[in-house]
Scaffold this motif. Structure first.
Motif, PDB file in Angstrom:
ATOM      1  N   PHE A  33       5.924  -8.031  -8.036  1.00 58.48           N
ATOM      2  CA  PHE A  33       5.569  -7.447  -6.734  1.00 58.48           C
ATOM      3  C   PHE A  33       6.262  -6.096  -6.606  1.00 58.48           C
ATOM      4  O   PHE A  33       7.461  -5.976  -6.840  1.00 58.48           O
ATOM      5  CB  PHE A  33       6.001  -8.347  -5.573  1.00 58.48           C
ATOM      6  CG  PHE A  33       5.498  -7.856  -4.236  1.00 58.48           C
ATOM      7  CD1 PHE A  33       4.205  -8.160  -3.823  1.00 58.48           C
ATOM      8  CD2 PHE A  33       6.304  -7.079  -3.417  1.00 58.48           C
ATOM      9  CE1 PHE A  33       3.725  -7.691  -2.604  1.00 58.48           C
ATOM     10  CE2 PHE A  33       5.836  -6.604  -2.197  1.00 58.48           C
ATOM     11  CZ  PHE A  33       4.538  -6.916  -1.780  1.00 58.48           C
ATOM     12  N   ILE A  34       5.482  -5.078  -6.253  1.00 58.26           N
ATOM     13  CA  ILE A  34       6.013  -3.717  -6.127  1.00 58.26           C
ATOM     14  C   ILE A  34       5.951  -3.279  -4.663  1.00 58.26           C
ATOM     15  O   ILE A  34       4.907  -3.359  -4.021  1.00 58.26           O
ATOM     16  CB  ILE A  34       5.213  -2.739  -7.015  1.00 58.26           C
ATOM     17  CG1 ILE A  34       5.383  -3.140  -8.488  1.00 58.26           C
ATOM     18  CG2 ILE A  34       5.676  -1.301  -6.795  1.00 58.26           C
ATOM     19  CD1 ILE A  34       4.454  -2.427  -9.432  1.00 58.26           C
ATOM     20  N   TYR A  35       7.098  -2.857  -4.158  1.00 60.55           N
ATOM     21  CA  TYR A  35       7.158  -2.357  -2.784  1.00 60.55           C
ATOM     22  C   TYR A  35       7.818  -0.988  -2.786  1.00 60.55           C
ATOM     23  O   TYR A  35       8.168  -0.461  -3.847  1.00 60.55           O
ATOM     24  CB  TYR A  35       7.904  -3.343  -1.878  1.00 60.55           C
ATOM     25  CG  TYR A  35       9.358  -3.593  -2.243  1.00 60.55           C
ATOM     26  CD1 TYR A  35      10.390  -2.992  -1.528  1.00 60.55           C
ATOM     27  CD2 TYR A  35       9.692  -4.466  -3.293  1.00 60.55           C
ATOM     28  CE1 TYR A  35      11.718  -3.235  -1.855  1.00 60.55           C
ATOM     29  CE2 TYR A  35      11.022  -4.713  -3.615  1.00 60.55           C
ATOM     30  CZ  TYR A  35      12.020  -4.095  -2.893  1.00 60.55           C
ATOM     31  OH  TYR A  35      13.328  -4.323  -3.213  1.00 60.55           O
ATOM     32  N   PHE A  81       0.844  -1.194   0.000  1.00 57.15           N
ATOM     33  CA  PHE A  81       0.000   0.000   0.000  1.00 57.15           C
ATOM     34  C   PHE A  81       0.884   1.250   0.000  1.00 57.15           C
ATOM     35  O   PHE A  81       1.814   1.362   0.790  1.00 57.15           O
ATOM     36  CB  PHE A  81      -0.898  -0.003   1.241  1.00 57.15           C
ATOM     37  CG  PHE A  81      -1.979   1.028   1.210  1.00 57.15           C
ATOM     38  CD1 PHE A  81      -3.079   0.876   0.376  1.00 57.15           C
ATOM     39  CD2 PHE A  81      -1.904   2.151   2.023  1.00 57.15           C
ATOM     40  CE1 PHE A  81      -4.097   1.828   0.342  1.00 57.15           C
ATOM     41  CE2 PHE A  81      -2.910   3.109   2.000  1.00 57.15           C
ATOM     42  CZ  PHE A  81      -4.012   2.948   1.160  1.00 57.15           C
ATOM     43  N   GLY A  82       0.625   2.135  -0.938  1.00 54.96           N
ATOM     44  CA  GLY A  82       1.415   3.359  -1.028  1.00 54.96           C
ATOM     45  C   GLY A  82       2.600   3.258  -1.958  1.00 54.96           C
ATOM     46  O   GLY A  82       3.327   4.235  -2.167  1.00 54.96           O
ATOM     47  N   SER A  83       2.800   2.079  -2.567  1.00 55.63           N
ATOM     48  CA  SER A  83       3.952   1.891  -3.456  1.00 55.63           C
ATOM     49  C   SER A  83       3.686   2.399  -4.878  1.00 55.63           C
ATOM     50  O   SER A  83       4.598   2.446  -5.701  1.00 55.63           O
ATOM     51  CB  SER A  83       4.326   0.404  -3.525  1.00 55.63           C
ATOM     52  OG  SER A  83       3.290  -0.331  -4.167  1.00 55.63           O
ATOM     53  N   GLY A  84       2.424   2.751  -5.149  1.00 57.25           N
ATOM     54  CA  GLY A  84       2.070   3.186  -6.506  1.00 57.25           C
ATOM     55  C   GLY A  84       1.785   2.026  -7.436  1.00 57.25           C
ATOM     56  O   GLY A  84       1.748   2.183  -8.655  1.00 57.25           O
ATOM     57  N   GLY A  85       1.562   0.854  -6.871  1.00 60.93           N
ATOM     58  CA  GLY A  85       1.368  -0.350  -7.670  1.00 60.93           C
ATOM     59  C   GLY A  85       0.230  -0.270  -8.667  1.00 60.93           C
ATOM     60  O   GLY A  85       0.367  -0.692  -9.816  1.00 60.93           O
ATOM     61  N   ILE A 121      12.911   3.731  -5.802  1.00 61.86           N
ATOM     62  CA  ILE A 121      14.229   3.982  -6.401  1.00 61.86           C
ATOM     63  C   ILE A 121      14.108   4.737  -7.725  1.00 61.86           C
ATOM     64  O   ILE A 121      14.765   5.755  -7.942  1.00 61.86           O
ATOM     65  CB  ILE A 121      14.987   2.650  -6.640  1.00 61.86           C
ATOM     66  CG1 ILE A 121      15.107   1.842  -5.340  1.00 61.86           C
ATOM     67  CG2 ILE A 121      16.353   2.906  -7.247  1.00 61.86           C
ATOM     68  CD1 ILE A 121      15.927   2.489  -4.260  1.00 61.86           C
ATOM     69  N   LEU A 122      13.255   4.237  -8.619  1.00 62.10           N
ATOM     70  CA  LEU A 122      13.128   4.835  -9.955  1.00 62.10           C
ATOM     71  C   LEU A 122      11.894   5.726 -10.109  1.00 62.10           C
ATOM     72  O   LEU A 122      11.748   6.387 -11.131  1.00 62.10           O
ATOM     73  CB  LEU A 122      13.078   3.722 -11.020  1.00 62.10           C
ATOM     74  CG  LEU A 122      14.302   2.805 -11.105  1.00 62.10           C
ATOM     75  CD1 LEU A 122      14.051   1.690 -12.116  1.00 62.10           C
ATOM     76  CD2 LEU A 122      15.544   3.594 -11.503  1.00 62.10           C
ATOM     77  N   GLY A 123      11.007   5.714  -9.112  1.00 63.10           N
ATOM     78  CA  GLY A 123       9.762   6.460  -9.249  1.00 63.10           C
ATOM     79  C   GLY A 123       8.782   5.679 -10.125  1.00 63.10           C
ATOM     80  O   GLY A 123       9.121   4.640 -10.687  1.00 63.10           O
ATOM     81  N   VAL A 124       7.568   6.195 -10.242  1.00 60.93           N
ATOM     82  CA  VAL A 124       6.525   5.496 -10.996  1.00 60.93           C
ATOM     83  C   VAL A 124       6.920   5.299 -12.458  1.00 60.93           C
ATOM     84  O   VAL A 124       6.907   4.181 -12.990  1.00 60.93           O
ATOM     85  CB  VAL A 124       5.173   6.240 -10.898  1.00 60.93           C
ATOM     86  CG1 VAL A 124       4.171   5.688 -11.918  1.00 60.93           C
ATOM     87  CG2 VAL A 124       4.599   6.116  -9.492  1.00 60.93           C
TER      88      VAL A 124
END
Length: 208
Positions: free
Chosen positions: A126-128, A11-15, A186-189
Protein backbone atom coordinates in the motif's frame (compact mmCIF):
# COMPACT_ATOMS: atom_id res chain seq x y z
CA UNK A 1 10.56 -14.27 -11.12
CA UNK A 2 7.12 -15.67 -10.39
CA UNK A 3 5.85 -13.10 -7.90
CA UNK A 4 2.59 -11.19 -8.28
CA UNK A 5 2.68 -7.70 -6.75
CA UNK A 6 -0.52 -5.90 -5.81
CA UNK A 7 -0.50 -2.17 -5.13
CA UNK A 8 -3.17 -0.30 -3.22
CA UNK A 9 -2.66 3.44 -3.29
CA UNK A 10 -3.88 6.81 -2.12
CA UNK A 11 -4.82 9.18 -4.93
CA UNK A 12 -1.86 11.41 -5.73
CA UNK A 13 0.70 9.13 -4.08
CA UNK A 14 2.21 8.09 -7.42
CA UNK A 15 1.11 4.51 -6.88
CA UNK A 16 0.42 3.78 -10.53
CA UNK A 17 3.72 5.26 -11.70
CA UNK A 18 5.56 3.32 -9.00
CA UNK A 19 3.76 0.13 -10.05
CA UNK A 20 4.74 0.67 -13.68
CA UNK A 21 8.39 1.24 -12.77
CA UNK A 22 8.51 -1.82 -10.53
CA UNK A 23 7.04 -3.88 -13.39
CA UNK A 24 9.59 -2.41 -15.79
CA UNK A 25 12.44 -3.28 -13.42
CA UNK A 26 11.38 -6.93 -13.31
CA UNK A 27 10.40 -7.11 -16.98
CA UNK A 28 6.77 -7.99 -16.22
CA UNK A 29 3.40 -6.44 -17.09
CA UNK A 30 1.60 -3.81 -15.03
CA UNK A 31 -2.19 -4.06 -15.04
CA UNK A 32 -4.23 -0.98 -14.25
CA UNK A 33 -6.69 0.20 -16.91
CA UNK A 34 -5.53 -2.79 -18.98
CA UNK A 35 -7.35 -4.92 -16.44
CA UNK A 36 -10.63 -3.25 -17.39
CA UNK A 37 -10.06 -3.97 -21.08
CA UNK A 38 -9.48 -7.65 -20.43
CA UNK A 39 -12.36 -7.95 -17.95
CA UNK A 40 -14.64 -6.34 -20.53
CA UNK A 41 -13.61 -8.83 -23.22
CA UNK A 42 -13.98 -11.86 -20.97
CA UNK A 43 -17.25 -10.83 -19.31
CA UNK A 44 -19.02 -9.40 -22.34
CA UNK A 45 -19.52 -6.01 -20.67
CA UNK A 46 -18.63 -2.91 -22.65
CA UNK A 47 -15.45 -1.28 -21.39
CA UNK A 48 -17.22 2.02 -20.71
CA UNK A 49 -19.51 0.28 -18.23
CA UNK A 50 -16.55 -1.11 -16.32
CA UNK A 51 -14.89 2.31 -16.28
CA UNK A 52 -18.05 3.93 -14.91
CA UNK A 53 -18.18 1.49 -11.99
CA UNK A 54 -14.41 1.13 -11.50
CA UNK A 55 -13.41 1.30 -7.82
CA UNK A 56 -16.62 3.09 -6.93
CA UNK A 57 -18.62 2.25 -3.81
CA UNK A 58 -22.11 0.82 -3.95
CA UNK A 59 -25.06 1.45 -1.66
CA UNK A 60 -26.76 -1.83 -2.47
CA UNK A 61 -27.89 -4.20 0.26
CA UNK A 62 -27.02 -7.24 -1.85
CA UNK A 63 -23.55 -7.58 -0.35
CA UNK A 64 -24.23 -11.09 1.01
CA UNK A 65 -25.56 -12.16 -2.34
CA UNK A 66 -22.33 -11.16 -4.03
CA UNK A 67 -20.25 -12.87 -1.38
CA UNK A 68 -22.22 -16.08 -1.93
CA UNK A 69 -21.89 -15.76 -5.68
CA UNK A 70 -18.12 -15.61 -5.87
CA UNK A 71 -17.59 -17.97 -2.93
CA UNK A 72 -19.65 -20.77 -4.39
CA UNK A 73 -19.55 -20.09 -8.12
CA UNK A 74 -21.93 -18.18 -10.35
CA UNK A 75 -25.59 -18.84 -9.74
CA UNK A 76 -27.45 -17.85 -12.88
CA UNK A 77 -30.65 -16.74 -11.18
CA UNK A 78 -28.76 -14.64 -8.62
CA UNK A 79 -26.54 -13.11 -11.29
CA UNK A 80 -29.51 -11.84 -13.31
CA UNK A 81 -30.89 -9.92 -10.31
CA UNK A 82 -27.54 -8.57 -9.21
CA UNK A 83 -26.83 -4.79 -9.45
CA UNK A 84 -24.50 -3.84 -12.28
CA UNK A 85 -21.85 -2.61 -9.82
CA UNK A 86 -21.62 -6.14 -8.36
CA UNK A 87 -21.41 -7.73 -11.79
CA UNK A 88 -18.55 -5.40 -12.65
CA UNK A 89 -16.76 -6.28 -9.41
CA UNK A 90 -17.13 -10.00 -10.10
CA UNK A 91 -15.84 -9.57 -13.65
CA UNK A 92 -12.73 -7.78 -12.36
CA UNK A 93 -12.29 -10.26 -9.48
CA UNK A 94 -12.37 -13.16 -11.93
CA UNK A 95 -9.93 -11.48 -14.32
CA UNK A 96 -7.47 -10.66 -11.52
CA UNK A 97 -7.38 -14.32 -10.49
CA UNK A 98 -6.83 -15.48 -14.08
CA UNK A 99 -4.01 -13.00 -14.74
CA UNK A 100 -2.23 -13.91 -11.49
CA UNK A 101 -2.29 -17.60 -12.40
CA UNK A 102 -0.91 -16.93 -15.89
CA UNK A 103 2.11 -14.77 -15.18
CA UNK A 104 4.08 -12.70 -12.66
CA UNK A 105 2.82 -9.12 -12.84
CA UNK A 106 1.93 -5.94 -10.98
CA UNK A 107 -1.79 -5.27 -10.40
CA UNK A 108 -2.84 -1.79 -9.29
CA UNK A 109 -5.91 -1.31 -7.08
CA UNK A 110 -9.30 -3.03 -7.44
CA UNK A 111 -9.05 -5.19 -4.29
CA UNK A 112 -6.39 -7.32 -6.02
CA UNK A 113 -4.74 -8.16 -2.70
CA UNK A 114 -8.05 -9.51 -1.42
CA UNK A 115 -8.77 -11.42 -4.63
CA UNK A 116 -5.35 -13.10 -4.38
CA UNK A 117 -5.21 -13.57 -0.61
CA UNK A 118 -4.99 -17.36 -0.99
CA UNK A 119 -1.94 -17.22 -3.28
CA UNK A 120 1.46 -17.65 -1.61
CA UNK A 121 3.54 -15.96 -4.34
CA UNK A 122 2.05 -12.50 -3.80
CA UNK A 123 3.40 -9.34 -2.18
CA UNK A 124 0.70 -6.86 -1.15
CA UNK A 125 1.78 -3.22 -0.94
CA UNK A 126 0.00 0.00 0.00
CA UNK A 127 1.41 3.37 -1.06
CA UNK A 128 0.37 6.59 0.63
CA UNK A 129 1.75 10.10 0.77
CA UNK A 130 1.83 13.41 2.60
CA UNK A 131 -1.08 15.72 1.84
CA UNK A 132 1.16 18.48 0.46
CA UNK A 133 3.00 16.15 -1.94
CA UNK A 134 -0.20 14.51 -3.17
CA UNK A 135 -1.86 17.89 -3.74
CA UNK A 136 1.12 19.18 -5.73
CA UNK A 137 1.18 16.05 -7.88
CA UNK A 138 -2.53 16.35 -8.72
CA UNK A 139 -2.23 20.12 -9.34
CA UNK A 140 0.45 19.42 -11.92
CA UNK A 141 -1.19 16.38 -13.50
CA UNK A 142 -4.66 17.87 -13.93
CA UNK A 143 -3.77 21.58 -14.04
CA UNK A 144 -5.82 22.40 -10.94
CA UNK A 145 -5.43 24.93 -8.15
CA UNK A 146 -4.51 23.70 -4.67
CA UNK A 147 -8.06 23.72 -3.30
CA UNK A 148 -9.50 21.67 -6.18
CA UNK A 149 -6.56 19.27 -6.17
CA UNK A 150 -6.88 18.64 -2.44
CA UNK A 151 -10.63 18.15 -2.79
CA UNK A 152 -10.07 15.68 -5.62
CA UNK A 153 -7.63 13.67 -3.49
CA UNK A 154 -10.11 13.48 -0.61
CA UNK A 155 -13.00 12.49 -2.88
CA UNK A 156 -11.07 9.80 -4.77
CA UNK A 157 -9.67 8.28 -1.58
CA UNK A 158 -13.15 8.14 -0.04
CA UNK A 159 -14.36 6.28 -3.13
CA UNK A 160 -11.48 3.81 -3.02
CA UNK A 161 -11.85 3.28 0.70
CA UNK A 162 -15.60 2.65 0.47
CA UNK A 163 -15.13 0.25 -2.44
CA UNK A 164 -12.35 -1.72 -0.75
CA UNK A 165 -14.02 -1.89 2.66
CA UNK A 166 -17.31 -2.94 1.07
CA UNK A 167 -16.03 -5.75 -1.13
CA UNK A 168 -13.15 -7.06 0.97
CA UNK A 169 -12.99 -8.30 4.55
CA UNK A 170 -10.14 -5.90 5.32
CA UNK A 171 -9.66 -2.17 5.84
CA UNK A 172 -8.24 0.04 3.10
CA UNK A 173 -4.91 1.63 4.01
CA UNK A 174 -4.61 -0.12 7.37
CA UNK A 175 -1.19 -1.68 7.93
CA UNK A 176 -2.44 -5.15 8.82
CA UNK A 177 -4.25 -5.41 5.47
CA UNK A 178 -0.92 -5.46 3.57
CA UNK A 179 2.61 -6.85 3.68
CA UNK A 180 4.18 -3.40 3.38
CA UNK A 181 2.91 0.19 3.61
CA UNK A 182 5.19 2.95 2.40
CA UNK A 183 5.02 6.76 2.31
CA UNK A 184 6.17 7.67 -1.20
CA UNK A 185 6.64 11.31 -0.15
CA UNK A 186 9.72 10.38 1.90
CA UNK A 187 11.85 8.78 -0.83
CA UNK A 188 10.04 10.05 -3.93
CA UNK A 189 8.91 7.82 -6.79
CA UNK A 190 12.32 6.44 -7.78
CA UNK A 191 13.44 5.93 -4.18
CA UNK A 192 10.22 4.09 -3.40
CA UNK A 193 10.70 1.89 -6.49
CA UNK A 194 14.23 1.07 -5.33
CA UNK A 195 12.98 0.10 -1.86
CA UNK A 196 10.15 -2.03 -3.26
CA UNK A 197 12.32 -3.90 -5.75
CA UNK A 198 14.76 -4.76 -2.96
CA UNK A 199 11.89 -5.93 -0.76
CA UNK A 200 10.44 -8.10 -3.54
CA UNK A 201 13.85 -9.59 -4.40
CA UNK A 202 14.37 -10.47 -0.73
CA UNK A 203 10.87 -11.99 -0.62
CA UNK A 204 11.71 -14.16 -3.64
CA UNK A 205 15.05 -15.26 -2.15
CA UNK A 206 13.36 -16.25 1.10
CA UNK A 207 10.62 -18.16 -0.70
CA UNK A 208 12.81 -19.78 -3.36
Amino acid sequence: MNTVITIGRQFGSGGREIGEKVAEYFGIKCYDNELLSRAAKESGFCEEMLENHDERPTNSFLYNLVMDTYSFGYNASHFVDMPISHKVFLAQFDTIKKIAKEEPCVIVGRCADYALSDMKNCVHIFIYGNEECKTKRIMKKYDLDAVKAKDMCIKKDKQRQSYYNYYSSKKWGRADSYDLCINSSILGVDGTVKLLTQYIEDFETKNA
